[in-house]
Design a protein around this motif. Structure first.
Motif, mmCIF file in Angstrom:
data_model
loop_
_atom_site.group_PDB
_atom_site.id
_atom_site.type_symbol
_atom_site.label_atom_id
_atom_site.label_comp_id
_atom_site.label_asym_id
_atom_site.label_seq_id
_atom_site.Cartn_x
_atom_site.Cartn_y
_atom_site.Cartn_z
ATOM 1 N N LEU A 442 0.832 -1.205 0.000
ATOM 2 C CA LEU A 442 0.000 0.000 0.000
ATOM 3 C C LEU A 442 0.869 1.258 0.000
ATOM 4 C CD1 LEU A 442 -2.872 -0.759 2.534
ATOM 5 C CD2 LEU A 442 -3.141 -0.145 0.127
ATOM 6 N N LYS A 443 0.514 2.211 -0.836
ATOM 7 C CA LYS A 443 1.212 3.490 -0.832
ATOM 8 C C LYS A 443 0.791 4.306 0.387
ATOM 9 C CE LYS A 443 1.543 3.698 -5.867
ATOM 10 N NZ LYS A 443 1.201 4.468 -7.097
ATOM 11 N N ALA A 444 1.687 5.207 0.794
ATOM 12 C CA ALA A 444 1.424 6.003 2.001
ATOM 13 C C ALA A 444 0.135 6.808 1.866
ATOM 14 C CB ALA A 444 2.609 6.930 2.286
ATOM 15 N N CYS A 445 -0.155 7.274 0.646
ATOM 16 C CA CYS A 445 -1.359 8.087 0.459
ATOM 17 C C CYS A 445 -2.636 7.263 0.570
ATOM 18 C CB CYS A 445 -1.302 8.798 -0.898
ATOM 19 S SG CYS A 445 -1.126 7.691 -2.308
ATOM 20 N N ASP A 446 -2.523 5.938 0.413
ATOM 21 C CA ASP A 446 -3.704 5.084 0.490
ATOM 22 C C ASP A 446 -3.879 4.425 1.863
ATOM 23 O OD1 ASP A 446 -4.216 5.570 -2.204
ATOM 24 O OD2 ASP A 446 -2.940 3.903 -2.854
ATOM 25 N N VAL A 447 -2.843 4.476 2.688
ATOM 26 C CA VAL A 447 -2.905 3.776 3.973
ATOM 27 C C VAL A 447 -4.006 4.337 4.858
ATOM 28 C CG1 VAL A 447 -1.655 3.354 6.130
ATOM 29 C CG2 VAL A 447 -0.494 3.058 3.940
ATOM 30 N N ILE A 448 -4.110 5.665 4.926
ATOM 31 C CA ILE A 448 -5.087 6.293 5.813
ATOM 32 C C ILE A 448 -6.509 5.916 5.393
ATOM 33 C CG2 ILE A 448 -5.920 8.465 6.761
ATOM 34 C CD1 ILE A 448 -3.080 7.702 7.576
ATOM 35 N N GLU A 449 -6.768 5.863 4.082
ATOM 36 C CA GLU A 449 -8.109 5.538 3.601
ATOM 37 C C GLU A 449 -8.446 4.067 3.842
ATOM 38 O OE1 GLU A 449 -10.651 5.492 -0.588
ATOM 39 O OE2 GLU A 449 -8.624 6.370 -0.505
ATOM 40 N N ILE A 450 -7.486 3.176 3.578
ATOM 41 C CA ILE A 450 -7.736 1.740 3.730
ATOM 42 C C ILE A 450 -7.780 1.349 5.206
ATOM 43 C CG2 ILE A 450 -6.855 -0.565 3.179
ATOM 44 C CD1 ILE A 450 -7.950 0.929 0.792
ATOM 45 N N CYS A 451 -6.957 2.016 6.017
ATOM 46 C CA CYS A 451 -6.861 1.670 7.451
ATOM 47 C C CYS A 451 -7.526 2.748 8.296
ATOM 48 C CB CYS A 451 -5.404 1.498 7.859
ATOM 49 S SG CYS A 451 -4.452 0.389 6.803
ATOM 50 N N GLN A 452 -8.778 3.026 8.055
ATOM 51 C CA GLN A 452 -9.477 4.072 8.790
ATOM 52 C C GLN A 452 -9.629 3.690 10.262
ATOM 53 O OE1 GLN A 452 -13.154 5.057 6.886
ATOM 54 N NE2 GLN A 452 -12.182 5.874 5.049
ATOM 55 N N LEU A 453 -9.358 4.670 11.127
ATOM 56 C CA LEU A 453 -9.435 4.465 12.579
ATOM 57 C C LEU A 453 -10.479 5.395 13.175
ATOM 58 C CD1 LEU A 453 -5.616 4.413 13.451
ATOM 59 C CD2 LEU A 453 -7.076 2.439 13.018
ATOM 60 N N SER A 454 -11.012 4.968 14.301
ATOM 61 C CA SER A 454 -11.857 5.886 15.067
ATOM 62 C C SER A 454 -10.962 6.959 15.692
ATOM 63 C CB SER A 454 -12.614 5.122 16.155
ATOM 64 O OG SER A 454 -11.701 4.605 17.115
ATOM 65 N N GLU A 455 -11.577 8.036 16.145
ATOM 66 C CA GLU A 455 -10.791 9.141 16.709
ATOM 67 C C GLU A 455 -10.019 8.685 17.948
ATOM 68 O OE1 GLU A 455 -11.435 13.712 18.375
ATOM 69 O OE2 GLU A 455 -13.094 12.626 17.401
ATOM 70 N N ALA A 456 -10.640 7.867 18.780
ATOM 71 C CA ALA A 456 -9.961 7.386 19.990
ATOM 72 C C ALA A 456 -8.807 6.456 19.639
ATOM 73 C CB ALA A 456 -10.962 6.667 20.895
ATOM 74 N N ASP A 457 -9.005 5.576 18.666
ATOM 75 C CA ASP A 457 -7.931 4.666 18.270
ATOM 76 C C ASP A 457 -6.783 5.413 17.604
ATOM 77 O OD1 ASP A 457 -9.358 2.575 19.270
ATOM 78 O OD2 ASP A 457 -10.146 1.896 17.327
ATOM 79 N N HIS A 458 -7.108 6.454 16.850
ATOM 80 C CA HIS A 458 -6.053 7.252 16.230
ATOM 81 C C HIS A 458 -5.209 7.959 17.283
ATOM 82 C CE1 HIS A 458 -4.429 10.909 14.177
ATOM 83 N NE2 HIS A 458 -4.103 9.988 13.282
ATOM 84 N N GLU A 459 -5.868 8.487 18.312
ATOM 85 C CA GLU A 459 -5.119 9.137 19.392
ATOM 86 C C GLU A 459 -4.247 8.115 20.121
ATOM 87 O OE1 GLU A 459 -4.820 12.269 20.182
ATOM 88 O OE2 GLU A 459 -6.115 12.874 18.511
ATOM 89 N N PHE A 460 -4.755 6.911 20.286
ATOM 90 C CA PHE A 460 -3.971 5.836 20.916
ATOM 91 C C PHE A 460 -2.709 5.539 20.108
ATOM 92 C CE2 PHE A 460 -3.076 1.248 20.699
ATOM 93 C CZ PHE A 460 -2.651 1.022 22.006
ATOM 94 N N LEU A 461 -2.838 5.439 18.783
ATOM 95 C CA LEU A 461 -1.675 5.141 17.937
ATOM 96 C C LEU A 461 -0.683 6.294 17.938
ATOM 97 C CD1 LEU A 461 -0.215 3.325 15.954
ATOM 98 C CD2 LEU A 461 -1.648 4.253 14.124
ATOM 99 N N VAL A 462 -1.180 7.524 17.850
ATOM 100 C CA VAL A 462 -0.281 8.689 17.859
ATOM 101 C C VAL A 462 0.495 8.755 19.176
ATOM 102 C CG1 VAL A 462 -0.211 11.210 17.876
ATOM 103 C CG2 VAL A 462 -1.650 10.013 16.208
#
Length: 518
Positions: A442-462
């Motif tokens: 997967l290209k970097a530009c497609d990762v965010i779209e294919i691997c969509q996260l909830s807001e809480a999960d995104h904060e957890f990963l960051v």
């Protein structure tokens, strides 16, 4: 006495550019000259051709013989032009008459007794010949490569006399027919052979399902090499296009094509003292290296920390692009390098590291210097870092399963390769249907779209990325790995559970942080 033109092909990396062998036989003092940028082996063809014609009971024309290999600016090397030159000499001397000369191509080396000998790079030439809608005359020992194509495009001959008899119509030979596809074999064993090491086997399943690179970290004798070899048994077989690409690389390599390996994924394990040219490819004629010979297969690098840093860093671009470009003064070639990297290392130079610093004879500074031979950008390209510890329970119970795995007969830990392969194929089908490529591609530009996260999960990963001081590339690779974990679970969305498991496969990063804090 006259002029004849015979078609053949050069070998330039994976390409097979067309070459015209122009032969002129004129009156004059006896002379045999080859022009058109020939290398030494090509210039020596005049002696091989003359002797082969005489020993095959053909008369050699007396006069001035000039052979031009066109285009002249293309370097010519090897003995693959012998057959085309011999046929051209016979045609120009009116010993042989042929009307449809534009419909055939010739490649093969001539022995002094008129025997046809095999040449490297026959398969790429045959593929190009098929695209040009011609038929090829090749040595019979290269017939296995011709049989790989699903359309008959070549005739196989053992001697020069057979070639002349075929062209003159005295004794026509049949086309080489496509060979039946071989049965898939488990040449590298079954996953059930591995006792214990449940996390490592789970990581192998993830690596196979998403095409991820993997690193095993642990002391000697814990099964790192065994695990790497067993990974082949859970990878799907090659499709027709991939198998032809693998066979084409093998055809131009020094070892040549092996018919028994057709449609089998390659497994290459070069020694840790191998040079950059051996690993990446190169030499005066820009030959393919280990990364190209591992195309669509596995490149296993043992004793990773013993390999020179600049050699490891030279793998960074091929790991991203799947192709390697080799430039030399006289030649430039490009080779496929879509390999899956499997690495193994002992984290301590003393060799006695057993999961904690107390077990090592080396100091933390010595271990840190030893591991610092592996650069951060190279480690960023490895998705899974897995600890492979000693298994005292396995030793205590011998070849029997450990108590932990005895209650898990239906789990991945006790499954054989065929059942794990079914899971890998199902996960790969999901990925190909969704994005037309594996998760690791997967290209970097497609990762965010294919691997969509909830807001809480995104904060957890960051927060995890900031805490562990991971790079942006490592952030994207964690997302790709989490997507693969979700695909194995047949989950439509990446959740925190998948992210947590993906973050747990950072064994070497955790060890390096521990060493820097001391």
């Amino acid at each position: 006495m006259g002029l004849a033109v015979v078609h053949t092909r050069a070998m330039l990396g994976m390409e097979a550019p067309a070459v015209q062998v122009e032969v002129s036989v004129a009156k004059g003092i006896g002379q045999f000259q080859i022009i058109g940028m020939p290398e030494t082996t090509v210039r020596e063809a005049k002696d091989r051709v003359r002797t082969a014609l005489l020993n095959s009971d053909f008369s050699f024309p007396v006069g001035r013989i000039t052979v031009n290999l066109s285009p002249a600016e293309l370097p010519k090397q090897g003995a693959r032009y012998d057959l085309a030159i011999a046929v051209g000499v016979l045609l120009a001397a009116d010993t042989l008459t042929l009307e449809h000369l534009d419909d055939i191509e010739c490649y093969g080396e001539l022995g002094l007794n008129g025997e046809l000998r095999p040449v490297r790079g026959t398969l790429p030439s045959l593929i190009a010949c098929q695209q040009a809608q011609r038929l090829a005359l090749i040595p019979s020992q290269n017939a296995e490569e011709a049989a790989l194509l699903r359309e008959a495009v070549a005739y196989g001959f053992a001697t020069l006399r057979e070639v002349v008899a075929h062209l003159s119509g005295a004794q026509r030979l049949p086309l080489i027919q496509p060979s039946p596809l071989p049965v898939r074999t488990m040449a590298h064993g079954d996953m059930q052979d591995v006792q214990g090491q449940h996390q490592a086997k789970r990581a192998l399943l993830l690596a196979a399902a998403g095409g991820h690179n993997i690193l095993f970290v642990g002391p000697p004798g814990t099964g790192k090499t065994m695990l790497a070899q067993r990974m082949l048994s859970i990878l799907p077989p090659l499709n027709e296009q991939q198998a032809l690409e693998v066979a084409a690389v093998q055809s131009i390599s020094q070892d040549g094509f092996q018919a028994q390996s057709w449609r089998q994924r390659p497994f290459r394990s070069p020694h840790h003292t191998s040079s950059a040219a051996a690993l990446i490819g190169g030499g005066s004629d820009a030959r393919p290296g280990e990364i190209s010979l591992a195309d669509h297969g596995i490149l296993f690098l043992d004793e990773l920390a013993e390999i020179h840093r600049h050699i490891l860093d030279s793998l960074r671009e091929p790991l991203e692009s799947g192709i390697v470009h080799i430039s030399r003064a006289k030649q430039r070639a490009s080779y496929p390098a879509r390999f899956q990297l499997v690495c193994a290392l002992n984290p301590s130079p003393c060799g006695s590291f057993d999961g904690d610093l107390a077990s090592a004879r080396a100091t933390p500074d010595q271990i840190l210097r030893y591991l610092s031979k592996i650069s951060g950008p190279f480690l960023d390209r490895i998705d899974l870092q897995v600890e492979v510890p000693r298994q005292p329970d396995v030793l205590r119970h011998g070849i029997q399963r450990s108590p932990q795995s005895s209650n898990e007969d239906n789990s991945e830990n006790s499954a054989d390769s065929s059942s794990l392969l079914a899971k890998v194929q199902a996960a790969r089908e999901l990925q190909l249907e969704r994005q037309h490529c594996l998760n690791s591609e997967l290209k970097a530009c497609d990762v965010i779209e294919i691997c969509q996260l909830s807001e809480a999960d995104h904060e957890f990963l960051v927060a995890a990325v900031e805490r562990f001081k991971m790079s942006h590339r490592a952030y994207h690779r964690v997302l790709r790995l989490a997507r693969t974990i979700a695909d194995l679970d047949a989950a439509g969305r990446v959740s925190r559970q998948h992210l947590s498991e993906a973050l747990s496969y950072r064994a070497l990063d955790a060890l390096l942080r521990q060493l820097r804090e001391l």
